[in-house]
Design a protein around this motif. Structure first.
Motif, PDB file in Angstrom:
ATOM      1  N   GLY A   1       0.566  -0.863  -0.153  1.00 44.10           N
ATOM      2  CA  GLY A   1       0.565   0.263  -0.051  1.00 44.10           C
ATOM      3  C   GLY A   1       0.846   1.551  -0.197  1.00 44.10           C
ATOM      4  O   GLY A   1       0.589   1.794  -0.068  1.00 44.10           O
ATOM      5  N   ALA A   2       1.817   1.590   0.291  1.00 44.49           N
ATOM      6  CA  ALA A   2       2.760   3.032   0.556  1.00 44.49           C
ATOM      7  C   ALA A   2       3.047   2.725  -0.662  1.00 44.49           C
ATOM      8  O   ALA A   2       2.984   4.120  -0.458  1.00 44.49           O
ATOM      9  CB  ALA A   2       4.257   2.162   0.745  1.00 44.49           C
ATOM     10  N   ARG A   3       2.950   2.740  -2.131  1.00 41.73           N
ATOM     11  CA  ARG A   3       3.279   3.081  -3.396  1.00 41.73           C
ATOM     12  C   ARG A   3       2.078   4.528  -3.973  1.00 41.73           C
ATOM     13  O   ARG A   3       1.441   5.230  -3.657  1.00 41.73           O
ATOM     14  CB  ARG A   3       3.411   2.416  -4.614  1.00 41.73           C
ATOM     15  CG  ARG A   3       3.264   2.721  -5.796  1.00 41.73           C
ATOM     16  CD  ARG A   3       3.943   1.707  -7.145  1.00 41.73           C
ATOM     17  NE  ARG A   3       4.199   2.844  -7.957  1.00 41.73           N
ATOM     18  CZ  ARG A   3       2.929   1.782  -9.000  1.00 41.73           C
ATOM     19  NH1 ARG A   3       2.303   1.355  -8.636  1.00 41.73           N
ATOM     20  NH2 ARG A   3       3.152   2.439 -10.104  1.00 41.73           N
ATOM     21  N   GLY A   4       0.413   3.382  -3.365  1.00 43.61           N
ATOM     22  CA  GLY A   4      -0.717   4.931  -4.086  1.00 43.61           C
ATOM     23  C   GLY A   4      -0.159   5.573  -2.325  1.00 43.61           C
ATOM     24  O   GLY A   4      -1.028   6.418  -3.099  1.00 43.61           O
ATOM     25  N   ALA A   5       0.043   4.955  -1.385  1.00 45.58           N
ATOM     26  CA  ALA A   5      -0.456   6.541  -0.368  1.00 45.58           C
ATOM     27  C   ALA A   5       0.419   7.216  -0.878  1.00 45.58           C
ATOM     28  O   ALA A   5       0.280   8.498  -0.463  1.00 45.58           O
ATOM     29  CB  ALA A   5      -0.090   5.380   1.464  1.00 45.58           C
ATOM     30  N   ALA A   6       1.531   6.820  -0.986  1.00 46.40           N
ATOM     31  CA  ALA A   6       2.411   7.802  -1.473  1.00 46.40           C
ATOM     32  C   ALA A   6       2.064   9.177  -2.538  1.00 46.40           C
ATOM     33  O   ALA A   6       2.325  10.297  -2.403  1.00 46.40           O
ATOM     34  CB  ALA A   6       4.317   7.612  -1.739  1.00 46.40           C
ATOM     35  N   MET A   7       1.429   8.692  -3.278  1.00 46.93           N
ATOM     36  CA  MET A   7       0.953   9.196  -4.715  1.00 46.93           C
ATOM     37  C   MET A   7       0.163   9.979  -3.473  1.00 46.93           C
ATOM     38  O   MET A   7       0.307  11.313  -4.339  1.00 46.93           O
ATOM     39  CB  MET A   7       0.519   8.048  -5.744  1.00 46.93           C
ATOM     40  CG  MET A   7       0.001   9.449  -6.330  1.00 46.93           C
ATOM     41  SD  MET A   7      -0.834   7.824  -7.745  1.00 46.93           S
ATOM     42  CE  MET A   7       0.489   6.845  -8.241  1.00 46.93           C
ATOM     43  N   VAL A   8      -0.908   9.411  -3.246  1.00 43.04           N
ATOM     44  CA  VAL A   8      -1.904  10.687  -2.743  1.00 43.04           C
ATOM     45  C   VAL A   8      -1.715  11.847  -1.802  1.00 43.04           C
ATOM     46  O   VAL A   8      -1.711  12.849  -1.316  1.00 43.04           O
ATOM     47  CB  VAL A   8      -3.147  10.395  -1.667  1.00 43.04           C
ATOM     48  CG1 VAL A   8      -4.000  10.788  -0.959  1.00 43.04           C
ATOM     49  CG2 VAL A   8      -3.794   9.024  -3.200  1.00 43.04           C
ATOM     50  N   ALA A   9      -0.383  11.388  -0.310  1.00 41.70           N
ATOM     51  CA  ALA A   9       0.131  12.235   0.488  1.00 41.70           C
ATOM     52  C   ALA A   9       0.771  13.082  -0.454  1.00 41.70           C
ATOM     53  O   ALA A   9       1.030  14.540   0.170  1.00 41.70           O
ATOM     54  CB  ALA A   9       1.272  11.594   1.261  1.00 41.70           C
ATOM     55  N   GLY A  10       1.344  13.125  -1.689  1.00 40.67           N
ATOM     56  CA  GLY A  10       1.887  14.383  -2.689  1.00 40.67           C
ATOM     57  C   GLY A  10       0.784  14.775  -3.295  1.00 40.67           C
ATOM     58  O   GLY A  10       0.781  16.110  -4.371  1.00 40.67           O
ATOM     59  N   ALA A  11      -0.179  14.836  -3.220  1.00 36.74           N
ATOM     60  CA  ALA A  11      -1.103  15.185  -4.433  1.00 36.74           C
ATOM     61  C   ALA A  11      -1.951  16.432  -3.354  1.00 36.74           C
ATOM     62  O   ALA A  11      -2.119  16.898  -2.888  1.00 36.74           O
ATOM     63  CB  ALA A  11      -3.109  14.056  -4.186  1.00 36.74           C
ATOM     64  N   PRO A  12      -2.791  17.687  -4.287  1.00 36.67           N
ATOM     65  CA  PRO A  12      -3.084  18.901  -4.180  1.00 36.67           C
ATOM     66  C   PRO A  12      -4.522  18.582  -3.225  1.00 36.67           C
ATOM     67  O   PRO A  12      -5.312  17.322  -3.022  1.00 36.67           O
ATOM     68  CB  PRO A  12      -3.730  19.649  -5.304  1.00 36.67           C
ATOM     69  CG  PRO A  12      -2.827  18.780  -5.893  1.00 36.67           C
ATOM     70  CD  PRO A  12      -2.433  16.941  -6.151  1.00 36.67           C
ATOM     71  N   PRO A  13      -4.196  19.408  -2.158  1.00 42.24           N
ATOM     72  CA  PRO A  13      -5.257  18.614  -0.461  1.00 42.24           C
ATOM     73  C   PRO A  13      -6.339  19.512  -0.731  1.00 42.24           C
ATOM     74  O   PRO A  13      -7.108  20.576  -0.275  1.00 42.24           O
ATOM     75  CB  PRO A  13      -4.135  19.615   0.852  1.00 42.24           C
ATOM     76  CG  PRO A  13      -3.294  20.745   0.228  1.00 42.24           C
ATOM     77  CD  PRO A  13      -3.109  20.254  -1.838  1.00 42.24           C
TER      78      PRO A  13
END
Length: 320
Positions: A70-82
């Motif tokens: 799950g870390a790959r998808g989590a990193a993508m969302v962590a870097g997405a605009p809030p």
């Protein structure tokens, strides 16, 4: 002047929040599932996405971005605009992965705004039908008497790894070998074939094997018996304390997402999990419906990190 400026700033924030509430979502919403298609997190995310689309007037579409528990998808969302236009469905792995990896590109607490919990499901201890044990206590006696004969299959990463270590190594101190697998399907295949006589896995993928008799369930890890397998006792009923644990599935947004957006999504999730058709679909998947506030979900993530960090230390699990 200072007081007037403060009042003006507060008014601006209120207006901005109201604006976010009235305009959200501004378009289609990307919902990241950090696991492959077809698994329970994916299926539950799609159920919720459909209901959110119906309620909020824009499509909430699921995109699978799997890898690294799950870390790959989590990193993508962590870097997405809030802005609430990119969301993430998570399991306990959001917290667990941070306890066994030092290479994450995000912080499980600081990088996300928890929205709410959706569902939960226990794990289950299974044995091959050739094993004479009908209870967990009988299995423990057999394994202590002949440890070379027994091995248990569990996941190689994530929460299942830590919960199995907590049970077999820390809780029971059984001198049997753990055989790691990359997923539920190979765990179940190995145990059905008798290559591993014991399996520790989430209940949803195991339920069909239990019902058809190809595997025997000895105990579930939920506080109460599961309605999916009501004849299977809990760990507490089996005489084991401090072994309660459940897979949870919930929704988070990038940190900094406006509170009014988080609260709107949280209210919608709380409504969705109470819908009879959603509860029926969750039950069919082996899950119970769970609702929570963002604050309660945030507390759950923090508690999981503390709990599983201790297991990592006590079990001597290598942090990579």
């Amino acid at each position: 002047m200072g007081a007037l400026r403060a009042v003006a700033c507060l008014a601006a924030l209120v207006i901005a929040s109201a604006s976010h509430a009235q305009t959200y979502p501004s378009g289609n919403v990307r919902v990241i599932v950090p696991y492959p298609p077809g698994g329970p997190t994916d299926l539950i995310a799609r159920l919720c996405a459909q209901k959110l689309s119906e309620a909020l007037g824009h499509q909430f579409y699921v995109e699978n971005v799997s890898g690294a528990s799950g870390a790959r998808g989590a990193a993508m969302v962590a870097g997405a605009p809030p802005d609430g236009q990119t969301l993430l469905f998570v399991t306990n792995d959001l917290a667990v992965t941070s306890t066994i990896s030092s290479k994450l590109q995000y912080d499980p607490i600081k990088s996300f705004a928890p929205v709410g919990l959706v569902s939960s499901s226990p794990s289950v201890v299974l044995v091959h039908p050739s094993v004479p044990a009908k209870t967990l206590h009988e299995l423990i006696q057999l394994a202590r008497a002949d440890p070379a004969k027994y091995s248990f299959a569990s996941m190689s990463l994530g929460q299942n790894l830590l919960t199995s270590e907590k049970l077999f190594r820390l809780g029971l101190n059984l001198p049997i070998v753990r055989v790691p697998f990359p997923g539920a399907a190979p765990i179940l295949a190995s145990t059905v074939a008798g290559h591993t006589l014991i399996a520790y896995i989430g209940l949803p993928p195991a339920a069909p094997h239990i019902k058809e008799g190809s595997l025997r369930a000895l105990a579930v890890t939920s506080p109460k018996r599961s309605p999916i397998v009501p004849d299977v006792p809990t760990m507490a009923e089996s005489g084991l304390d401090d072994q309660e644990t459940e897979l949870i599935i919930g929704l988070v947004a990038p940190a900094g997402t406006p509170k009014v957006v988080v609260d709107l999504l949280s209210r919608q999730l709380a409504r969705i999990v109470l819908l009879p058709d959603i509860q029926q679909r969750l039950a069919a998947l082996g899950f119970s419906a769970v609702g929570s506030t963002p604050e309660e979900f945030a507390g759950q993530i923090k508690a999981d990190i503390e709990k599983w960090s201790k297991v990592v230390r006590d079990a001597g699990i290598k942090i990579e």
